[in-house]
Write an enzyme that holds these catalytic residues in place. Structure first.
Site, PDB file in Angstrom:
ATOM      1  N   ASN A  90       0.880  -1.179   0.000  1.00 54.39           N
ATOM      2  CA  ASN A  90       0.000   0.000   0.000  1.00 54.39           C
ATOM      3  C   ASN A  90       0.913   1.223   0.000  1.00 54.39           C
ATOM      4  O   ASN A  90       1.506   1.550   1.028  1.00 54.39           O
ATOM      5  CB  ASN A  90      -0.881  -0.040   1.262  1.00 54.39           C
ATOM      6  CG  ASN A  90      -1.674   1.246   1.446  1.00 54.39           C
ATOM      7  OD1 ASN A  90      -1.773   2.065   0.525  1.00 54.39           O
ATOM      8  ND2 ASN A  90      -2.224   1.434   2.636  1.00 54.39           N
ATOM      9  N   LYS A 146       0.136   4.241  -0.250  1.00 55.06           N
ATOM     10  CA  LYS A 146      -0.499   5.430   0.351  1.00 55.06           C
ATOM     11  C   LYS A 146      -0.284   6.648  -0.559  1.00 55.06           C
ATOM     12  O   LYS A 146      -0.287   6.506  -1.774  1.00 55.06           O
ATOM     13  CB  LYS A 146       0.044   5.664   1.762  1.00 55.06           C
ATOM     14  CG  LYS A 146       0.008   4.408   2.625  1.00 55.06           C
ATOM     15  CD  LYS A 146       0.215   4.696   4.077  1.00 55.06           C
ATOM     16  CE  LYS A 146       0.336   3.391   4.826  1.00 55.06           C
ATOM     17  NZ  LYS A 146       0.142   3.502   6.236  1.00 55.06           N
ATOM     18  N   HIS A 195      -9.549   0.961   4.993  1.00 52.68           N
ATOM     19  CA  HIS A 195      -8.267   1.195   5.683  1.00 52.68           C
ATOM     20  C   HIS A 195      -8.505   2.192   6.824  1.00 52.68           C
ATOM     21  O   HIS A 195      -9.297   3.124   6.687  1.00 52.68           O
ATOM     22  CB  HIS A 195      -7.234   1.747   4.689  1.00 52.68           C
ATOM     23  CG  HIS A 195      -5.842   1.734   5.242  1.00 52.68           C
ATOM     24  ND1 HIS A 195      -5.405   2.672   6.149  1.00 52.68           N
ATOM     25  CD2 HIS A 195      -4.813   0.886   5.031  1.00 52.68           C
ATOM     26  CE1 HIS A 195      -4.146   2.395   6.467  1.00 52.68           C
ATOM     27  NE2 HIS A 195      -3.758   1.316   5.814  1.00 52.68           N
ATOM     28  N   GLU A 239      -6.852   4.595   7.856  1.00 50.12           N
ATOM     29  CA  GLU A 239      -6.581   6.007   7.523  1.00 50.12           C
ATOM     30  C   GLU A 239      -7.784   6.621   6.797  1.00 50.12           C
ATOM     31  O   GLU A 239      -8.040   7.821   6.918  1.00 50.12           O
ATOM     32  CB  GLU A 239      -5.292   6.118   6.698  1.00 50.12           C
ATOM     33  CG  GLU A 239      -4.073   5.911   7.597  1.00 50.12           C
ATOM     34  CD  GLU A 239      -2.823   5.426   6.896  1.00 50.12           C
ATOM     35  OE1 GLU A 239      -2.755   5.481   5.654  1.00 50.12           O
ATOM     36  OE2 GLU A 239      -1.905   4.968   7.609  1.00 50.12           O
ATOM     37  N   GLU A 247      -5.468  -5.198  10.622  1.00 53.13           N
ATOM     38  CA  GLU A 247      -4.432  -4.187  10.854  1.00 53.13           C
ATOM     39  C   GLU A 247      -4.732  -3.414  12.135  1.00 53.13           C
ATOM     40  O   GLU A 247      -5.534  -2.459  12.115  1.00 53.13           O
ATOM     41  CB  GLU A 247      -4.409  -3.185   9.690  1.00 53.13           C
ATOM     42  CG  GLU A 247      -4.136  -3.783   8.343  1.00 53.13           C
ATOM     43  CD  GLU A 247      -3.555  -2.746   7.391  1.00 53.13           C
ATOM     44  OE1 GLU A 247      -2.452  -2.971   6.905  1.00 53.13           O
ATOM     45  OE2 GLU A 247      -4.192  -1.704   7.168  1.00 53.13           O
ATOM     46  N   GLY A 258       2.445   1.973  10.793  1.00 52.95           N
ATOM     47  CA  GLY A 258       3.430   3.042  10.643  1.00 52.95           C
ATOM     48  C   GLY A 258       4.115   3.447  11.931  1.00 52.95           C
ATOM     49  O   GLY A 258       4.748   4.495  12.012  1.00 52.95           O
ATOM     50  N   SER A 305       3.377  -2.377  10.367  1.00 52.82           N
ATOM     51  CA  SER A 305       4.835  -2.373  10.554  1.00 52.82           C
ATOM     52  C   SER A 305       5.504  -3.699  10.197  1.00 52.82           C
ATOM     53  O   SER A 305       6.476  -4.101  10.841  1.00 52.82           O
ATOM     54  CB  SER A 305       5.188  -1.957  11.989  1.00 52.82           C
ATOM     55  OG  SER A 305       4.718  -0.648  12.253  1.00 52.82           O
TER      56      SER A 305
END
Ligand code: PEP
Length: 257
Positions: free
Chosen positions: A10, A12, A93, A95, A168, A174, A214
């Site tokens: 991904n 991003k 996701h 985010e 996730e 991250g 991560s």
């Protein structure tokens, strides 16, 4: 037959055309590691260029709008990303959920739109640190997932090809923190039970459940060797062919071991 491990990058909001060389390098390396299915989801602007150059890897989108077209300035539909060459779309996701206020109900509409456009889906779910600390992670994730899954209706034949779930934990994305192997195993087993109860053993038992948060070459073997982990959704470490393919290599080894 069990599916190959699935390693998905991904990107991003990273990547201009200068990154195409990295996509090419990933594609070339993937041709040498056919035991693993490798894919990348670059920003919208790179879907078509990557699709044109890739011989082995699939290219996907990181999101899509839930409607097919209309007065939605700045949005992109599932049909449009499919037309640009996307074979799959990442939906739900964290985010998107956090930065754009996406609800489970909206994500469900998006998963249905993706199916209608012929795209495979990678549906993300995961709990916050607060939810995990409160001991509510498993219930939260199962509820979130159930509410965001598409309606397959009677078309249940290819669910395990059309759907991939990505677990996730938000606090691991991250941050350099990863969930413990025991926590990953517990969550993936719970997700598997849910999928089997919804879609039966034949399909629900084969849907791949990826771990994300991560993942890097150094921790990939341990994570990918965990029961019910069918691959990884990788953010930061997917931006260079070296680190991304290090993870794919570990996936191939975990498969053999
Ligand atoms: C992600 O964004 O899906 C992700 C897992 O990111 P990272 O690997 O950087 O934690």
């Amino acid at each position: 037959m069990p599916q190959r491990p699935y390693i998905v990058g991904n990107w991003k909001m990273h990547g201009t055309r200068a990154m195409l060389s990295e996509a090419r390098a990933i594609d070339r390396a993937a041709q040498r590691h056919m035991k693993v299915e490798v894919a990348i989801a670059p920003p919208y602007t790179l879907i078509h260029p990557v699709h044109r150059e890739a011989e082995q890897i699939a290219v996907g989108a990181q999101d899509c709008h839930h409607e097919e077209g209309g007065a939605h300035t700045g949005d992109i539909s599932a049909t449009m990303v499919a037309d640009a060459g996307a074979k799959f779309v990442i939906l739900g996701h964290s985010e998107r959920r956090q930065n754009h206020g996406e609800s489970d109900a909206l994500i469900k509409q998006k998963t249905n739109a993706a199916l209608a456009a012929g795209l495979r889906i990678i549906l993300c779910c995961g709990e916050s640190e607060k939810t995990r600390e409160a001991g509510k992670a498993v219930n939260f994730v199962k509820k979130q997932l159930k509410a965001s899954l598409p309606d397959f209706g009677d078309d249940t034949d290819l669910i395990s090809e059309k759907l991939t779930v990505a677990y996730e934990p938000i606090w691991a994305i991250g941050t350099g923190k990863t969930a413990t192997v025991d926590d990953i195993a517990e969550m993936h087993a719970e997700i598997r039970t849910l999928l089997v109860s919804l879609y039966g053993e034949e399909q629900g038992g084969e849907v791949r459940i990826l771990y994300g948060g991560s993942v890097k070459p150094e921790n990939a073997s341990e994570i990918l060797g965990t029961p019910e982990v069918g691959g990884a959704l990788v953010g930061g470490a997917s931006l260079t062919a070296d680190s991304f393919m290090g993870i794919a290599l570990a996936a191939g080894d975990a498969e053999e071991g």
